[in-house]
Design a protein around this motif. Structure first.
Motif, mmCIF file in Angstrom:
data_model
loop_
_atom_site.group_PDB
_atom_site.id
_atom_site.type_symbol
_atom_site.label_atom_id
_atom_site.label_comp_id
_atom_site.label_asym_id
_atom_site.label_seq_id
_atom_site.Cartn_x
_atom_site.Cartn_y
_atom_site.Cartn_z
ATOM 1 N N HIS A 222 0.850 -1.197 0.000
ATOM 2 C CA HIS A 222 0.000 0.000 0.000
ATOM 3 C C HIS A 222 0.887 1.249 0.000
ATOM 4 O O HIS A 222 0.635 2.219 -0.717
ATOM 5 N N GLY A 223 1.964 1.211 0.815
ATOM 6 C CA GLY A 223 2.884 2.351 0.906
ATOM 7 C C GLY A 223 3.651 2.589 -0.385
ATOM 8 O O GLY A 223 4.053 3.714 -0.680
ATOM 9 N N LEU A 224 3.883 1.531 -1.161
ATOM 10 C CA LEU A 224 4.581 1.698 -2.442
ATOM 11 C C LEU A 224 3.650 2.353 -3.463
ATOM 12 O O LEU A 224 4.068 3.188 -4.263
ATOM 13 N N GLU A 225 2.385 1.982 -3.393
ATOM 14 C CA GLU A 225 1.416 2.510 -4.365
ATOM 15 C C GLU A 225 0.982 3.935 -4.014
ATOM 16 O O GLU A 225 0.708 4.747 -4.885
ATOM 17 N N GLU B 256 10.553 -6.185 -10.575
ATOM 18 C CA GLU B 256 9.594 -5.779 -11.610
ATOM 19 C C GLU B 256 8.248 -5.385 -10.978
ATOM 20 O O GLU B 256 7.607 -4.424 -11.402
ATOM 21 N N SER B 257 7.856 -6.110 -9.938
ATOM 22 C CA SER B 257 6.576 -5.776 -9.258
ATOM 23 C C SER B 257 6.689 -4.417 -8.581
ATOM 24 O O SER B 257 5.748 -3.619 -8.583
ATOM 25 N N ILE B 258 7.852 -4.148 -7.991
ATOM 26 C CA ILE B 258 8.053 -2.850 -7.320
ATOM 27 C C ILE B 258 8.078 -1.729 -8.362
ATOM 28 O O ILE B 258 7.489 -0.665 -8.164
ATOM 29 N N ARG B 259 8.739 -1.993 -9.496
ATOM 30 C CA ARG B 259 8.822 -0.969 -10.543
ATOM 31 C C ARG B 259 7.435 -0.615 -11.075
ATOM 32 O O ARG B 259 7.105 0.549 -11.278
ATOM 33 N N LYS B 260 6.602 -1.663 -11.275
ATOM 34 C CA LYS B 260 5.266 -1.424 -11.830
ATOM 35 C C LYS B 260 4.435 -0.532 -10.918
ATOM 36 O O LYS B 260 3.732 0.355 -11.355
#
Length: 938
Positions: free
Chosen positions: A423-426, A447-451
């Motif tokens: 949630h904090g990344l988004e 890749e998931s973090i980058r997206k």
């Protein structure tokens, strides 16, 4: 063209009190510009209402006008003295807006004043969103699809045409005020209305949102011959969508292809030339589509900015200093390079190191604030770190933030809740960079973090490397870590305390000793603007782990001044002011002065303020190694606020001399129990109090001392975590929260003196005599933090009996605490009885204010007394003040519309102004006094 000989006197407009979006970077640029003009024999006047800054000090300008920033003040100054030119580009948006307003009223023309450093027409072109959009189209620079709107109807039509997501940008505002993203139709009406209201001209730009694109900035300088140079490229780690003041930024740009950089450079030069024919500095922001590297221009600011302060510190190229010389007619090839002293200023710096800036937020002060970052800036300060690599600089920056982190993770404060992390990344907030690392530690793929974050993969790979190194370190114990691997950890920015935490069962000191045994120690490299191509003359250093050390230790007697780190609420620019005076006093007393600080906005971190500057975290490991390298006579901790004071215990333990008041005497003032015992012995009244380590104990104490009570943790700054409570339920909640936020701390519970008046004293003691610098009476009652109170100097309503008690207690405490230097004491007054609330044996927020009001260089005097080179009787102190001076707090609540504006024992103001009145019948004072209790809350 050499200097314009018709300009003999210049007025510099400052930026006023510190608010979110406009901080002390303009104190830095204004001070540097003033000194630069004085070098050329020009008489310099400054108008600024901020008493805490070095810019409004006699050491900077010939004439200082501490007056409100309005056209009336400008006209009064122009009537008082002959001014040939005005330089409005050093005081942020406030100065540009005031310059433009004075131009519209015909003030400059009436008094024959020339505007230098910028064209008034250029301000209009860059600030008026429609003019800027049209100009970019005319010169062939790409921009986002947008429409201008002056009404609700026009705004709705624009949205329909462009489509969502959209961004709303109000004209003529600072720090993104009133701006925001609109992702869906339902949110549009409220956002449009907010934007139209925020703009002074009620105009907004409705623009296609390029969310997730990369963001870059270029800092430019141009002279009268139309020579343009790029001082620095800056890349935002965070993608478009987060205000650049709230983004982590990196210099030079890391992920920009050469083709794209050259194109951006050409466009920036074209933009600067198109906005007007002036000589000075400029900041240009671009956005780049990561898919195809297409570029669009976001905005251009024809002034120095937060980024130019950063670029100056990053490159060692003093942008404001050179911009001031260009403004009076010099060309770049006629000015010497300030670093090498042998080449000219007409060159573009090259860096062989990496700079990382990380903002510092204070959301804890704004309960209920929306912490998600967006177009509107919310940070209150920033830190800058220098390393050989991005990751070394990033770790050093996180150590500098003073949020209790030992680097990027690996310190026991990781988040392990995957749902919260994602949630904090988004939804980015202040700790997103830490959450990226936490996500990687839990195995979330890059890749998931980058997206979800849209942060460039290059940065994410760098952070991933830390996770891999941590895993590898866990295979070793302290005694069998291979030297090469240990060196790699240090080169990647790991602090000794992080290594100790990862190994488990070892202390920071043991890691430090083992590292020294292996011969792994910091070396210091010079910031030299030209990647060591020419010999640099500036003593400006950063640390790293390599073979060659460029910091040569002289055989002079040395004094180290510890700075105050990033600006935050409760610790602002007043400590930078104090540090600068400490450096000057040490130099005047025959010492080599050495500064340690990591705040890029400040004057104390300018390369020519100290004899030697270490741009390093004010973090124990870094400070310790500099002290071992330089071997100073002692360290001054009194001038850098709570940051420097917190180091006193460690310095004392290691046998390093503290200049001025000793650690033990400072500790008496900090430790509530010892301090109350001292007050008792001296017969000085104080509110009843008790100490608790649990909620149960707290309730017992509260019943003994009586409600209402003031609850607070010990050893904090700016009233952090303090509250007033009136019953057992509220008390329990407050104590449980405090102990949760600050584990291991003890909670102090004082009887709160309801309806008491509040006052304070600042004084200097040399061990024999005590000189009271000033007594101030607060307009607001006790219960509102002193930093949020309007303080009146001298007192306006206290009886002679009360003043005598305050003076007597000040002298008694200064002597009993063996103070050498400064002491600030807070008093509460009820029914003619004076109680002492607390004493701080250090520079305070009010000392610069008193120094300006009375026109006495108090910090310089105090520093010389701390150093032991003078006694109070050596100084002839003459106060010059007619009437009263008021310290007015300034708040930044407009950045947090959801937060209530109640005031209490926890400080919330971000800055202050000074106002002079002739008497208590002044209408401004009368209104202030009527509203004195209005905002008091718990």
């Amino acid at each position: 063209m050499p200097k314009d000989s018709s300009i003999k006197s210049v007025l510099i407009i400052g930026s006023g009190p510190i608010i979110i979006g406009q901080a002390c970077e303009f104190d830095y640029s204004g001070s540097q510009a003033a000194l630069s003009l004085k070098e050329e024999g020009i008489e310099v006047s400054i108008i600024n209402s901020n008493p805490a800054t070095i810019m409004t000090d006699k050491v900077i300008a010939d004439h200082v006008y501490l007056r409100p920033l309005n056209c009336q003040s400008i006209e009064t100054i122009l009537q008082e003295q002959k001014i040939d030119a005005v330089l409005p580009t050093m005081g942020g948006q406030t100065a540009l807006n005031l310059c433009k307003e004075a131009e519209e009223l015909g003030i400059w023309e009436k008094y024959g004043v020339k505007v230098i450093g910028v064209d008034v027409a250029a301000i209009e072109k860059t600030e008026n969103r429609e003019e800027f959009r049209q100009l970019m189209i005319d010169i062939g620079v790409g921009i986002a699809n947008s429409r201008i709107a002056n009404s609700f109807l026009e705004g709705k039509e624009a949205a329909q045409e462009i489509g969502f997501p959209l961004v709303i940008r109000p004209s003529y505002t600072l720090g993104g005020t009133g701006g925001g993203f609109v992702h869906k139709k339902e949110e549009f009406d409220a956002a449009l209305s907010r934007g139209l209201q925020a703009s002074p001209t009620h105009e907004v730009l409705v623009e296609q949102a390029v969310l997730g694109w990369k963001e870059f900035e270029l800092e430019l300088l141009r002279d009268n011959k139309d020579n343009v140079i790029i001082i620095c490229s800056i890349e935002n780690f965070d993608p478009m969508g987060i205000h650049t003041g709230d983004s982590i930024t990196v210099a030079p740009a890391m992920t920009l292809s050469d083709r794209c950089y050259q194109e951006m450079r050409n466009q920036a030069i074209k933009m600067m030339r198109a906005i007007g024919n002036f000589a000075g500095g400029c900041n240009v922001q671009f956005s780049v589509n990561p898919a195809d590297e297409s570029i669009i221009a976001i905005e251009i600011n024809p002034r120095v900015s937060r980024s130019s302060a950063l670029a100056s510190k990053a490159t060692g190229y003093p942008i404001a200093k050179i911009a001031a010389k260009l403004a009076i007619g010099f060309n770049l090839d006629e000015i010497e390079n300030q670093i090498t002293k042998t080449t000219s200023a007409y060159f573009e710096p090259t860096l062989d190191y990496v700079i990382v800036k990380v903002p510092r937020w204070n959301f804890d002060k704004f309960k209920g604030a929306n912490k998600e970052l967006g177009l509107q800036m919310k940070s209150v300060g920033e830190v800058m770190a220098i390393g050989r690599t991005f990751i070394e600089a990033l770790q050093k920056a996180t150590q500098s933030l003073e949020i209790g982190r030992a680097g990027l993770g690996a310190d026991g404060r990781q988040n392990r809740n995957l749902e919260e992390i994602m949630h904090g990344l988004e939804h980015p907030t202040w700790n997103r960079v830490f959450l990226i690392k936490d996500a990687m530690s839990l195995g979330v793929p890059i890749e998931s973090i980058r997206k979800v974050t849209r942060i460039d993969k290059w940065f994410l790979v760098q952070i991933q490397e830390l996770v891999i190194l941590e895993q590898e370190l866990k295979r070793y114990s302290l005694n069998n870590i291979p030297k090469d691997f240990f060196l790699t950890l240090k080169q990647k920015g790991f602090s000794d305390i992080q290594i100790a935490w990862l190994l488990g069962n070892v202390t920071e000191d043991e890691v430090y000793d083992r590292r020294k045994e292996l011969g792994i120690k910091r070396v210091y490299k010079m910031v030299d603007t030209c990647a060591a191509e020419f010999q640099a003359q500036t003593p400006y250093y950063y640390s790293t782990f390599e073979d060659e050390n460029e910091s040569q230790v002289s055989d002079k007697k040395k004094i180290i001044v510890l700075g105050s780190g990033p600006n935050r609420i409760g610790q602002g620019i007043e400590f930078d002011y104090s540090c600068v005076h400490g450096l000057l006093a040490a130099k005047e007393s025959g010492y080599e002065s050495i500064m340690i600080n990591c705040n890029p906005e400040t004057v104390s971190t300018d390369f020519n303020m100290a004899d030697k500057l270490y741009f390093e975290p004010v973090f124990w490991e870094h400070v310790r190694e500099i002290i071992e390298h330089e071997k100073p006579e002692g360290v001054i901790v009194q001038l850098g606020g709570q940051t420097a004071l917190k180091m006193a215990e460690k310095l004392h333990e290691k046998g390093i001399k503290i200049i001025g008041t000793t650690f033990n005497d400072m500790d008496i003032a900090e430790d509530r129990g010892r301090f109350s015992d001292l007050l008792k012995d001296l017969g000085i009244p104080y509110p009843k109090y008790g100490v608790a380590e649990s909620a149960e104990e707290a309730i017992e104490v509260a019943h003994q001392v009586g409600y209402p009570v003031l609850v607070r943790p010990s050893y904090v700054l700016g009233g952090q975590g303090m509250s007033i409570v009136i019953n057992d339920d509220d008390l329990e909640k407050a104590v449980v929260k405090l102990l949760g936020d600050l584990p291991g701390n003890r909670v102090l519970i004082d009887h709160f003196l309801d309806r008491a008046e509040e006052a304070e004293s600042d004084s200097i003691c040399d061990g024999e005599d005590v000189h009271i610098i000033g007594l101030m009476e607060h307009i607001e009652p006790a219960g509102i933090h002193s930093g949020d109170s309007s303080a009146v100097l001298p007192p306006f309503n206290l009886s002679e009996n009360v003043i005598r008690q305050m003076e007597e207690y000040t002298v008694k405490l200064a002597k009993s605490l063996n103070v050498r230097g400064l002491l600030n004491i807070q008093f509460a007054i009820k029914q003619e009885k004076v109680y002492v609330i607390e004493a701080n044996p250090r520079a305070s927020r009010t000392v610069p204010f008193i120094a300006k009001a009375y026109d006495v260089p108090y910090i310089n005097i105090a520093a010389k007394i701390m150093l032991g080179v003078n006694k109070l009787k050596d100084f002839n102190i003459e106060r010059k003040l007619v009437g009263y001076a008021i310290k007015e707090p300034v708040f930044s609540f407009d950045k947090f519309p959801d937060v209530d504006k109640q005031l209490g024992p926890e400080m919330k103001s971000t800055g202050e102004a000074i106002r002079f009145i002739t008497g208590v019948d002044d209408p401004y004072f009368v209104k202030l006094y009527k509203e004195k209790s209005m905002y008091l809350s718990k």
